[in-house]
Scaffold this motif. Structure first.
Motif, PDB file in Angstrom:
ATOM      1  N   ARG A 118       0.819  -1.201   0.000  1.00 54.91           N
ATOM      2  CA  ARG A 118       0.000   0.000   0.000  1.00 54.91           C
ATOM      3  C   ARG A 118       0.859   1.260   0.000  1.00 54.91           C
ATOM      4  O   ARG A 118       0.351   2.368  -0.010  1.00 54.91           O
ATOM      5  N   SER A 119       2.163   1.107   0.042  1.00 58.17           N
ATOM      6  CA  SER A 119       3.056   2.257   0.024  1.00 58.17           C
ATOM      7  C   SER A 119       3.150   2.821  -1.384  1.00 58.17           C
ATOM      8  O   SER A 119       2.626   2.265  -2.347  1.00 58.17           O
ATOM      9  N   ILE A 140      -8.184  -5.129   0.010  1.00 55.02           N
ATOM     10  CA  ILE A 140      -7.669  -6.496   0.051  1.00 55.02           C
ATOM     11  C   ILE A 140      -6.368  -6.538   0.841  1.00 55.02           C
ATOM     12  O   ILE A 140      -6.145  -7.430   1.667  1.00 55.02           O
ATOM     13  N   LEU A 141      -5.502  -5.558   0.615  1.00 46.22           N
ATOM     14  CA  LEU A 141      -4.226  -5.537   1.321  1.00 46.22           C
ATOM     15  C   LEU A 141      -4.400  -5.272   2.813  1.00 46.22           C
ATOM     16  O   LEU A 141      -3.612  -5.745   3.628  1.00 46.22           O
ATOM     17  N   LYS A 142      -5.430  -4.524   3.185  1.00 49.03           N
ATOM     18  CA  LYS A 142      -5.689  -4.324   4.612  1.00 49.03           C
ATOM     19  C   LYS A 142      -6.054  -5.643   5.282  1.00 49.03           C
ATOM     20  O   LYS A 142      -5.682  -5.900   6.423  1.00 49.03           O
ATOM     21  N   GLY A 143      -6.799  -6.479   4.569  1.00 49.76           N
ATOM     22  CA  GLY A 143      -7.121  -7.797   5.107  1.00 49.76           C
ATOM     23  C   GLY A 143      -5.922  -8.717   5.132  1.00 49.76           C
ATOM     24  O   GLY A 143      -5.824  -9.612   5.975  1.00 49.76           O
ATOM     25  N   LEU A 144      -4.988  -8.488   4.198  1.00 49.54           N
ATOM     26  CA  LEU A 144      -3.775  -9.301   4.112  1.00 49.54           C
ATOM     27  C   LEU A 144      -2.684  -8.849   5.073  1.00 49.54           C
ATOM     28  O   LEU A 144      -1.716  -9.570   5.299  1.00 49.54           O
ATOM     29  N   GLU A 145      -2.823  -7.662   5.619  1.00 51.36           N
ATOM     30  CA  GLU A 145      -1.788  -7.141   6.509  1.00 51.36           C
ATOM     31  C   GLU A 145      -1.683  -8.005   7.761  1.00 51.36           C
ATOM     32  O   GLU A 145      -2.675  -8.557   8.249  1.00 51.36           O
ATOM     33  N   LEU A 146      -0.482  -8.139   8.280  1.00 53.54           N
ATOM     34  CA  LEU A 146      -0.284  -8.880   9.522  1.00 53.54           C
ATOM     35  C   LEU A 146      -1.144  -8.280  10.631  1.00 53.54           C
ATOM     36  O   LEU A 146      -1.278  -7.062  10.737  1.00 53.54           O
ATOM     37  N   TYR A 350      -0.756  -3.106  13.413  1.00 52.32           N
ATOM     38  CA  TYR A 350      -1.727  -2.989  12.323  1.00 52.32           C
ATOM     39  C   TYR A 350      -2.027  -1.516  12.056  1.00 52.32           C
ATOM     40  O   TYR A 350      -2.302  -0.748  12.977  1.00 52.32           O
ATOM     41  N   SER A 351      -1.989  -1.134  10.798  1.00 46.95           N
ATOM     42  CA  SER A 351      -2.005   0.278  10.424  1.00 46.95           C
ATOM     43  C   SER A 351      -3.287   1.009  10.797  1.00 46.95           C
ATOM     44  O   SER A 351      -3.252   2.195  11.130  1.00 46.95           O
TER      45      SER A 351
END
Length: 444
Positions: A118-119, A140-146, A350-351
């Motif tokens: 996401r950067s 999708i990437l937010k769900g994939l984030e650690l 988590y961001s």
């Protein structure tokens, strides 16, 4: 019938070779149709809910089988989250159409690359592959984030819910993940304990749920453990990375990979428990043979969520694991340094909600320098605001003794820390209010 579902920033074309190989090698001799699921993952507006509902619509349109346990599915990477979310959204364990589920390098509990995607770099490099320029699939990437709430909540439903989704009589799920990173310029993505994209520990679908209760009695915190319901199979495979395990980039690189894929797609209810045990033995041997290499050593993904007894997220906190001297009165600085420098690898916050955090622990070193010596460790928690400073509201958690500490004996450490696994730790603390917050005055 066999359905293959790909991962983030990929398309069905990458898996045509896998589908053809499965048929040509007789791995799935009874399959009449191999359908490659294609879906949009690089669009910033698309969510996992969108993917699940779109998959259901496509499933109906193509008239794919819906009878219980009538379809075998192979997924790669993000496809694991997609298929699990679809499964629990539209079916019950007894009506689920999935029979065998083979997960190749699934991101069941996230990827350390997701927040990087996401950067700006991700938007420039990955974004050009999207039909909408500079989109990288934010939701999708937010769900994939650690440590994402999405992967946490998903596990609460299909691994710790009231019903059993996996095992004989249900979904026969096998997870295969490589332990080698990428080569060449892509090696910049490599991190310890990963296949270049996902952690070995976040691929595993057999997590442990731990509850720390600091709220009821902060000086005597309670600890409870809950195993995941059902049964899944897991194997770490040397020499494979995130791509080669799915027969991309001239894979597979391990001569045993195709055989394991074949077994996973032909296992039965009767043979599944023995298959699970065989893969455990296979993984134990692989870990032993690679224990001297820090990249391929065993790690545990430990996800922490902190709330208070008002069910509010606590976003400013510090969780520490340390050692004490033989009398358990003072901190053992030497062993604590070993824990902090050699066992605890890193933390990812988590961001979108810092109450959720992923901590990575090296279980190979933990076992060697702590567990086998019979030494205990201790857990302490510091959370803000500190009520002693605010004088109004907050938490009495400052210092080793203010909130108490949980002693982790050698036996308990072996239960809490296991190689190649994710542990979900749900911590609850007490929020206090002083008399200054509200006063009632009588009329004089």
């Amino acid at each position: 019938m066999l359905v293959i579902i790909h991962g983030w920033s990929d398309t069905y074309r990458s898996f045509e070779r896998l589908g053809k190989r499965l048929i040509a090698d007789g791995i799935m001799p009874n399959v009449k149709h191999v359908r490659l699921g294609d879906y949009v993952t690089l669009d910033d507006d698309v969510t996992f809910d969108d993917l699940s509902y779109a998959l259901q619509a496509a499933w109906k349109k193509e008239r794919l089988p819906t009878a219980p346990r009538s379809v075998d599915i192979v997924i790669h990477s993000t496809g694991g989250l997609v298929i699990r979310h679809w499964m629990i959204t539209f079916f019950k364990p007894e009506t689920n159409p999935i029979n065998r589920l083979l997960m190749l390098a699934p991101a069941n509990f996230g990827s350390p690359l997701a927040h990087k995607g996401r950067s700006f770099f991700g938007r420039v490099v990955k974004g050009f592959k999207s039909s909408r320029l500079f989109h990288t699939g934010t939701h999708i990437l937010k769900g994939l984030e650690l440590a994402s709430p999405f992967s946490w909540d998903l596990a609460q439903q299909d691994r710790f819910g009231s019903e059993v989704w996996y095992g004989p009589g249900r979904v026969l799920c096998t997870v295969l993940v490589g332990t080698s990173g990428y080569t060449g310029i892509a090696a910049a993505a490599n991190e310890k304990g990963t296949d270049g994209t996902v952690r070995v520990s976040t691929a595993h679908l057999n997590p442990l749920l731990v509850r720390f209760d600091f709220a009821t009695d902060p000086q005597k915190p309670k600890l409870s453990l809950e195993d995941a319901k059902g049964l899944t199979a897991f194997a770490r495979i040397p020499n494979e990375n995130h791509s080669t395990i799915a027969l991309k980039d001239n894979g597979p690189k391990n001569a045993l990979t195709l055989g394991l894929i074949k077994d996973a797609l032909q296992v039965t209810d009767e043979t599944f428990p023995a298959f699970v045990n065989r893969l455990e033995t296979f993984s134990d041997t692989a870990r032993t043979n690679s224990s001297s290499n820090s990249h391929t050593q065993a790690y545990q993904n430990t996800v922490v969520r902190l709330t208070d007894d008002m069910d509010a997220f606590v976003t400013d906190y510090f969780l520490e694991i340390f050692a004490k001297d033989k009398l358990f009165k003072k901190v053992d600085n030497r062993l604590t340094r070993v824990v902090q420098e050699e066992i605890f690898e890193k933390v990812h916050v988590y961001s979108d909600n810092s109450a959720y955090r992923s901590l990575l622990f090296n279980t190979t070193v933990l076992n060697e320098k702590v567990v086998t010596l019979g030494l205990p460790l201790f857990v302490s928690l510091t959370a803000m605001p500190d009520i002693s400073q605010t004088k109004t509201v907050g938490y009495s958690t400052f210092g080793y003794d203010d909130i108490g500490s949980i002693k982790l004996t050698s036996d308990r450490l072996q239960k809490l820390f296991h190689p190649d696994r994710t542990v979900l730790i749900d911590i609850k603390i007490h929020r206090e209010q002083t008399e200054k917050v509200f006063k009632i005055f009588g009329l004089s």
